[in-house]
Design a protein around this motif. Sequence first.
Motif, PDB file in Angstrom:
ATOM      1  N   ARG A 711      99.108 -13.046 -57.840  1.00 50.11           N
ATOM      2  CA  ARG A 711      98.165 -12.568 -56.387  1.00 50.11           C
ATOM      3  C   ARG A 711      98.162 -13.867 -55.520  1.00 50.11           C
ATOM      4  O   ARG A 711      97.771 -14.790 -55.696  1.00 50.11           O
ATOM      5  N   THR A 712      98.304 -13.231 -54.312  1.00 49.28           N
ATOM      6  CA  THR A 712      98.288 -13.989 -53.118  1.00 49.28           C
ATOM      7  C   THR A 712      97.101 -14.209 -52.052  1.00 49.28           C
ATOM      8  O   THR A 712      96.595 -12.856 -51.768  1.00 49.28           O
ATOM      9  N   SER A 713      96.468 -15.169 -52.209  1.00 45.83           N
ATOM     10  CA  SER A 713      95.163 -15.340 -51.141  1.00 45.83           C
ATOM     11  C   SER A 713      95.458 -15.308 -49.745  1.00 45.83           C
ATOM     12  O   SER A 713      96.544 -15.969 -49.650  1.00 45.83           O
ATOM     13  N   ALA A 714      94.629 -14.944 -48.936  1.00 46.75           N
ATOM     14  CA  ALA A 714      94.647 -14.997 -47.564  1.00 46.75           C
ATOM     15  C   ALA A 714      94.193 -16.428 -46.931  1.00 46.75           C
ATOM     16  O   ALA A 714      94.093 -16.328 -45.814  1.00 46.75           O
ATOM     17  N   ARG A 715      93.992 -17.111 -47.920  1.00 50.86           N
ATOM     18  CA  ARG A 715      93.359 -18.245 -47.194  1.00 50.86           C
ATOM     19  C   ARG A 715      93.853 -19.535 -48.045  1.00 50.86           C
ATOM     20  O   ARG A 715      94.165 -19.658 -49.159  1.00 50.86           O
ATOM     21  N   LEU A 716      94.266 -20.824 -47.339  1.00 51.41           N
ATOM     22  CA  LEU A 716      94.920 -21.815 -47.791  1.00 51.41           C
ATOM     23  C   LEU A 716      94.316 -23.205 -47.125  1.00 51.41           C
ATOM     24  O   LEU A 716      93.816 -23.244 -46.129  1.00 51.41           O
ATOM     25  N   GLU A 724     102.831 -34.963 -46.532  1.00 49.84           N
ATOM     26  CA  GLU A 724     104.063 -34.146 -47.116  1.00 49.84           C
ATOM     27  C   GLU A 724     103.873 -33.193 -48.175  1.00 49.84           C
ATOM     28  O   GLU A 724     104.140 -31.889 -47.928  1.00 49.84           O
ATOM     29  N   PRO A 725     102.848 -33.456 -49.267  1.00 51.22           N
ATOM     30  CA  PRO A 725     102.343 -32.326 -50.074  1.00 51.22           C
ATOM     31  C   PRO A 725     101.703 -31.202 -49.132  1.00 51.22           C
ATOM     32  O   PRO A 725     101.952 -29.965 -49.475  1.00 51.22           O
ATOM     33  N   ALA A 726     101.002 -31.405 -48.435  1.00 56.45           N
ATOM     34  CA  ALA A 726     100.533 -30.285 -47.439  1.00 56.45           C
ATOM     35  C   ALA A 726     101.228 -29.580 -46.772  1.00 56.45           C
ATOM     36  O   ALA A 726     101.254 -28.445 -46.804  1.00 56.45           O
ATOM     37  N   MET A 727     102.339 -29.930 -46.320  1.00 57.15           N
ATOM     38  CA  MET A 727     103.246 -29.174 -45.388  1.00 57.15           C
ATOM     39  C   MET A 727     104.055 -28.436 -46.583  1.00 57.15           C
ATOM     40  O   MET A 727     104.505 -27.243 -46.222  1.00 57.15           O
ATOM     41  N   ALA A 728     104.370 -29.100 -47.786  1.00 54.61           N
ATOM     42  CA  ALA A 728     105.348 -28.251 -48.610  1.00 54.61           C
ATOM     43  C   ALA A 728     104.433 -27.021 -49.269  1.00 54.61           C
ATOM     44  O   ALA A 728     104.855 -25.949 -49.322  1.00 54.61           O
ATOM     45  N   LYS A 751      89.675 -31.262 -39.345  1.00 49.69           N
ATOM     46  CA  LYS A 751      89.815 -31.967 -38.240  1.00 49.69           C
ATOM     47  C   LYS A 751      90.316 -33.367 -38.392  1.00 49.69           C
ATOM     48  O   LYS A 751      91.550 -33.505 -38.047  1.00 49.69           O
ATOM     49  N   GLY A 752      89.815 -34.170 -38.836  1.00 47.91           N
ATOM     50  CA  GLY A 752      90.003 -35.640 -39.298  1.00 47.91           C
ATOM     51  C   GLY A 752      90.924 -35.999 -38.258  1.00 47.91           C
ATOM     52  O   GLY A 752      90.563 -36.289 -37.103  1.00 47.91           O
ATOM     53  N   THR A 753      92.005 -36.931 -38.570  1.00 45.52           N
ATOM     54  CA  THR A 753      92.957 -37.540 -37.717  1.00 45.52           C
ATOM     55  C   THR A 753      93.958 -36.487 -36.715  1.00 45.52           C
ATOM     56  O   THR A 753      94.517 -37.016 -35.844  1.00 45.52           O
ATOM     57  N   GLY A 754      93.667 -35.392 -37.127  1.00 41.47           N
ATOM     58  CA  GLY A 754      94.666 -34.307 -36.480  1.00 41.47           C
ATOM     59  C   GLY A 754      96.192 -34.259 -36.908  1.00 41.47           C
ATOM     60  O   GLY A 754      96.852 -33.171 -36.434  1.00 41.47           O
ATOM     61  N   ALA A 755      96.788 -34.907 -38.003  1.00 39.50           N
ATOM     62  CA  ALA A 755      98.050 -35.211 -38.283  1.00 39.50           C
ATOM     63  C   ALA A 755      98.202 -33.658 -39.029  1.00 39.50           C
ATOM     64  O   ALA A 755      99.322 -32.985 -38.598  1.00 39.50           O
ATOM     65  N   ILE A 756      97.509 -33.330 -39.804  1.00 41.73           N
ATOM     66  CA  ILE A 756      97.734 -32.160 -40.872  1.00 41.73           C
ATOM     67  C   ILE A 756      97.820 -30.840 -39.823  1.00 41.73           C
ATOM     68  O   ILE A 756      98.377 -29.910 -40.156  1.00 41.73           O
ATOM     69  N   GLU A 762     103.293 -27.140 -35.700  1.00 42.80           N
ATOM     70  CA  GLU A 762     104.560 -27.409 -35.561  1.00 42.80           C
ATOM     71  C   GLU A 762     105.336 -26.494 -36.506  1.00 42.80           C
ATOM     72  O   GLU A 762     106.300 -25.706 -36.196  1.00 42.80           O
ATOM     73  N   TYR A 763     104.947 -26.309 -37.811  1.00 40.25           N
ATOM     74  CA  TYR A 763     105.645 -25.627 -38.507  1.00 40.25           C
ATOM     75  C   TYR A 763     105.608 -23.919 -38.401  1.00 40.25           C
ATOM     76  O   TYR A 763     106.457 -23.282 -38.234  1.00 40.25           O
TER      77      TYR A 763
END
Length: 791
Positions: A711-716, A724-728, A751-756, A762-763
């Motif tokens: 079952r896939t949730s509509a929120r991550l 790297e783990p976040a992009m994967a 929000k944080g540093t904005g990197a993620i 970009e992805y």
Amino acid sequence: MNNKILEILEYDKLKHLADKYLSTSAGMKELKQLAPVSKIDTVQWMIDETTDAADINRLVGPIPVPSLDDINPQLKRLKVHASLNGTELSQIAKVLKATMAMTNFFERLGDDQVNLRHLYDVQSQLVTIPDVTNRLLKSVDDDGRIKDEASSKLHGLRQLIASTETEIRQSLEKYTRGRESKYLSDNIITMRNDRYVIPVEAHYRSRFGGVVHDQSASGQTLYIEPQNVVEINNRLRQVQIEERQEVRRVLAELSEMISPYREEIANNERLLGHLDFVNAKARLAKKMAATLPVINDEGYINLRKARHPLIDAKRVVANDIKIGKDYRSIVITGPNTGGKTITLKTLGIIQLMGQSGFFIPANDGSQITIFDNVFADIGDEQSLEQNLSTFSGHMENVKSILDNITDRSLILLDELGAGTDPKEGAALAMAILDQIQKVGSEVVITTHYPELKVYGFERQDTINASMEFDQETLKPTYRLMLGIPGQSNGIAIAKRLGLADSVIDDAQSLVEDDSQELNQMIGDLVEQRRQAREKQERLEKLVNDNEQKQAELNEKLQRFNENRDDMYEKARVKANHEVANAKRKADKIIHHLRQLEGQKGTPIKENELIDAQGQLNALHRDPRLSKNKVLQKAKQKHNLQVGDAVKVKSYGQIGTILSKRGKHKWEVQLGILKMEIDDRDLEKVSKKELTKADHQKEVRPKRVRTVQTRRTSARLDLRGQRYEPAMANLSDFIDHALLNNLPSVTIIHGKGTGAIRKGTQEYLRSNSRVKSFEYASPSNGGDGATIVYFE
């Protein structure tokens, strides 16, 4: 076409109307080079392409060609093995990305069975290079900046730079926020010579040590790099040097990667520019309400309600213009300011538009022909440099025209024979027309000479024409009247302007009786023509009103039929429901009868029970629907058996039924997968459809969709994760969402540093299945969350 006609008819201004709809450098170049052509096959091809683009505009909107720069200089540099900078690589990446987007766009049109004449062939010449495109998009931003993902080393170096800069700031903040801050001229951290420094009051220089990099204009402030951050700044400088070296290496690697595809990329740019060009012509046609011209090769022009494209549509007067069938010469007479010259230019510019592949500003069904050249002598040709009078200038042009015309030429002559003695001018004009008719060219002239009215009446293949004047106001209406010579209104206009009656009477007495009778006859013809035109306009309005009323009646009849069918369907469903209830009651009665038979031993014949039950079962069947071929076909598609070939509608794939797994469940083999699927999601495939599907697999491989069992949730939620783990996790989550046909999902990146957040967007830009994305509403996280919509 000769360049003079393009200048006289303001052909460049016409092209300028289209350039506002262009978005590519290649499209601009093609428009700049555009000129009328004289081969009918080429003209028809150009018109067909414009028609394709117009059909696309009408069905799905303009062809989505993005803004693209000229990349020819970059490709020439690649040819000599030069390394391109980030901006140049970004421009090439945009062309490759646009190539893939355009290919997908036309494939969707094909899937929707949109019929096109030539643009599918243009699109088929585009060469997609997915690996190179994805690598470029992954490595270079739209503004030319090399991304962190361009190489693992670059990513590591930039992370190290970020952490080192943080360390420097933390060290310097001890001065800007601590007890030492009172010795600073301002509590800030700034940069001098690419090194972090703080502004210190000059007389406290000795308290900080370190290196002085700069001072203020007054000398009161020194920009000092304290001793405790010198070493950290040195480390930062070293990492920055390594980062620049890695960027140069990546640029060289990317340049070398795309160098073998120079020709394909250059051809892609040209084809995208051509699609942009025909799209601009279609959008211009829509703007000016232009229509598709009918091309003929018989020298025949029939323009219905033609309008000059460079005159405001609210002010221009539309005219019917015909030439080439019943007559090949038109002599337009009448006073000045009536619109004779504009009529000449309208005919000429519309002919050039058609021979350039444009739609024309005229009503549907208008026809143009193909001329090998169009010649014109319009305007004042006086030349001080060549010491030529107006008359001499016109004669020089006419001589050049007569030397070059053929039987496939169109000639437009304004005020032929003007500028000299009227008798000689009229005689010369008639002689020139005779010479043109000998060659067989089509010609339209304007003149003031009354002798040419007689010429137009007596000569074969020649017709008189004039511009209409309102007989009451003596003002021009700018309407062209074919078959009626122009009326001289000079004395009448002078009288209306208030010239003395004695002068008017003397003038009329000097005019020959024949001329007065001719003017009176022409005036009567003009009035009759006006009345006939008004009657025709009333009849056309009446026909249009009747057609509109007929269309409304047809629409109402269609709605009535739809409502009737809907009511019938509801009544049928209700009746079947009642019959079903009756059947259940009958089953209970039959069951009760059998119980009585067992208790009392009274024999009840089985065939009587079966007959009764059969009659009850037949009550809910609609005899009209039982013979309906569409319903029978639909029923056969859902009459499933083990071993049947079926189409799984939600996945668009064809498989085989293995076994029944419940009342409405079937086990289906899809490739290497076995799935349990509801029978509502299955449709039996005929042998003909199965053969067609197998053939398509051989011709073009299908995209395989895998089945996600979880079952896939509509929120991550990516908060708290490293990059790297976040992009994967993001990539895996998007794949699961697509497999489960979710229309949209929400990515919480904080929000944080904005990197993620930046990596997430970009992805999403690089994923072709993502239709669009946007930040969430302020109440749902604002720019700390992104909502993603799929195709």
